[in-house]
Design an enzyme around this catalytic site. Sequence first.
Site, short mmCIF file in Angstrom:
data_model
loop_
_atom_site.label_atom_id
_atom_site.label_comp_id
_atom_site.label_asym_id
_atom_site.label_seq_id
_atom_site.Cartn_x
_atom_site.Cartn_y
_atom_site.Cartn_z
N ARG A 43 82.27 39.25 38.69
CA ARG A 43 83.19 39.97 39.59
C ARG A 43 84.58 39.35 39.57
NH1 ARG A 43 84.49 38.72 44.61
NH2 ARG A 43 82.77 37.26 44.80
N TYR A 45 60.48 23.64 37.28
CA TYR A 45 61.82 23.14 36.95
C TYR A 45 62.19 23.50 35.51
CZ TYR A 45 65.66 19.73 36.45
OH TYR A 45 66.87 19.11 36.22
N LYS A 82 64.93 26.35 34.52
CA LYS A 82 66.18 26.08 33.80
C LYS A 82 66.23 26.87 32.49
CE LYS A 82 68.32 22.83 36.32
NZ LYS A 82 69.68 22.93 36.86
N THR A 105 70.54 10.99 33.90
CA THR A 105 71.80 10.39 34.32
C THR A 105 71.59 9.65 35.64
OG1 THR A 105 72.99 12.13 33.17
CG2 THR A 105 74.21 10.93 34.84
P1 NAD Z 1 70.77 16.16 43.34
O1 NAD Z 1 69.44 16.51 43.90
O2 NAD Z 1 71.47 14.98 43.89
O3 NAD Z 1 71.77 17.41 43.47
C1 NAD Z 1 71.35 18.75 43.58
C2 NAD Z 1 72.11 19.39 44.74
O4 NAD Z 1 71.75 20.78 44.82
C3 NAD Z 1 71.77 18.75 46.08
O5 NAD Z 1 72.95 18.47 46.78
C4 NAD Z 1 70.94 19.82 46.77
O6 NAD Z 1 71.03 19.76 48.18
C5 NAD Z 1 71.52 21.09 46.18
N1 NAD Z 1 70.62 22.24 46.27
C6 NAD Z 1 69.31 22.30 45.91
N2 NAD Z 1 68.82 23.53 46.14
C7 NAD Z 1 69.85 24.27 46.62
C8 NAD Z 1 69.98 25.62 47.04
N3 NAD Z 1 68.94 26.47 47.00
N4 NAD Z 1 71.18 26.05 47.50
C9 NAD Z 1 72.25 25.20 47.56
N5 NAD Z 1 72.19 23.92 47.17
C10 NAD Z 1 71.00 23.46 46.71
O7 NAD Z 1 70.58 16.03 41.78
P2 NAD Z 1 71.61 15.72 40.59
O8 NAD Z 1 71.02 14.66 39.76
O9 NAD Z 1 72.99 15.56 41.11
O10 NAD Z 1 71.49 17.07 39.74
C11 NAD Z 1 72.53 18.05 39.73
C12 NAD Z 1 72.21 19.10 38.67
O11 NAD Z 1 72.14 18.48 37.38
C13 NAD Z 1 70.88 19.82 38.89
O12 NAD Z 1 71.03 21.19 38.54
C14 NAD Z 1 69.94 19.15 37.90
O13 NAD Z 1 68.91 20.01 37.49
C15 NAD Z 1 70.90 18.80 36.76
N6 NAD Z 1 70.39 17.67 35.97
C16 NAD Z 1 70.50 16.38 36.44
C17 NAD Z 1 69.98 15.35 35.67
C18 NAD Z 1 70.08 13.91 36.10
O14 NAD Z 1 69.55 13.05 35.40
N7 NAD Z 1 70.76 13.55 37.17
C19 NAD Z 1 69.33 15.61 34.45
C20 NAD Z 1 69.22 16.93 34.04
C21 NAD Z 1 69.77 17.96 34.80
#
Ligand code: NAD
Length: 324
Positions: free
Chosen positions: A108, A147, A151, A177
Amino acid sequence: MTATKRILVTGGAGFLGSHLCERLVAEGHDVICLDNFFTSQKYNIEHLLGKKNFEFVRHDVTLPIYLEVDEIYHLACPAAPGHYQFNPIKTMKTSVLGSINMLGMAKRCGAKILLASTSEIYGDPHVHPQPESYFGNVNTIGIRSCYDEGKRAAETLFMDYHRMNKVNIRIVRIFNTYGPRMHPYDGRVVSNFIRQAITGNDITIFGDGSQTRSFCYRDDLVEGFVRMMRAPDSFIGPVNIGNPGEFTIRELGELVIAMTGANVKLVTKPLPADDPSRRRPDITLAKKHLDWEPTIPLRDGLAKTIAWFKTVDMDQYRPPTPNY
Ligand code: NAD
Ligand code: UDP
């Protein structure tokens, strides 16, 4: 300095999202952070709340929302196994419905949108290290599937919105990470080991500890994210962002004990189902297209993370809400 943009960061109060918001606010962009605090805390972003170019919206991405933005970093999704397995149906809804809502917004507004995808889309890989061309080896019906398959579906939606509706997308596959602001009770290996060591508890190795992971420090990851968002439109990914340094989980445990000086032992616990046996990113594409590679070795990143964990009042951290 790039031109000022209106940028939405979903999951912006989380571990990675809060660092990304910090970076974008410091660059002068108008940043909207959207989060429902499922796995994060308000104090991850409290230092940003007073800034005039930062706005917080408490919202669940599975529900539609109308905002006007130029770029979307779509991170909202629980990421730690204990968090995403807490309510696996909601995890799948978050990946699928959340991506549909954000892609609709991008369509949009004519906004560019980046997906925080994951190395989990490779499952328990038969190809090592993992290049982006590898389709993966993923169980569709296991406890990690909500998960991994969520994804994978999100990546598919991104590609189909791109092909069908010409949405300008980017897909980043993040490998493990770590760093300051990880939730101390998220159950991920780095946060678990450091919390256990500094509170004098034995370190829990799942299985025999021979499984491997490659650990990327959060500053390197955020840099990779931003470079990917700003890459030429001819490069949409998927691109692996991770640190190719590969360690067994036992090696990580030994390193955390050595670096904290903790008087604790390694103890073994059963290996959870479908736990990948090895993981290492092939980062050839990131080097070529983004001129990106990690700069922070594990020891240096762990030192910063341990120092941060020592400053944290762990009682302030809540487990996920039961109604999520
Ligand atoms: P995290 O859990 O700290 O952050 C995820 C955030 O998303 C949180 O603040 C949570 O409250 C929010 N959230 C979850 N469900 C939600 C919803 N329905 N609506 C709104 N907010 C929502 O984890 P992170 O490590 O910061 O991960 C961030 C992203 O990176 C994620 O998508 C994760 O899948 C991806 N990721 C992270 C890693 C890693 O190693 N840290 C690896 C692969 C992928
Ligand atoms: N792990 C472990 N002890 C812990 C937590 C995790 O041995 O206390 C192992 C886990 O079984 C996996 C690896 O560490 O093999 C990484 O786990 P994490 O949950 O951090 O991430 P993922 O499995 O999603 O890569």
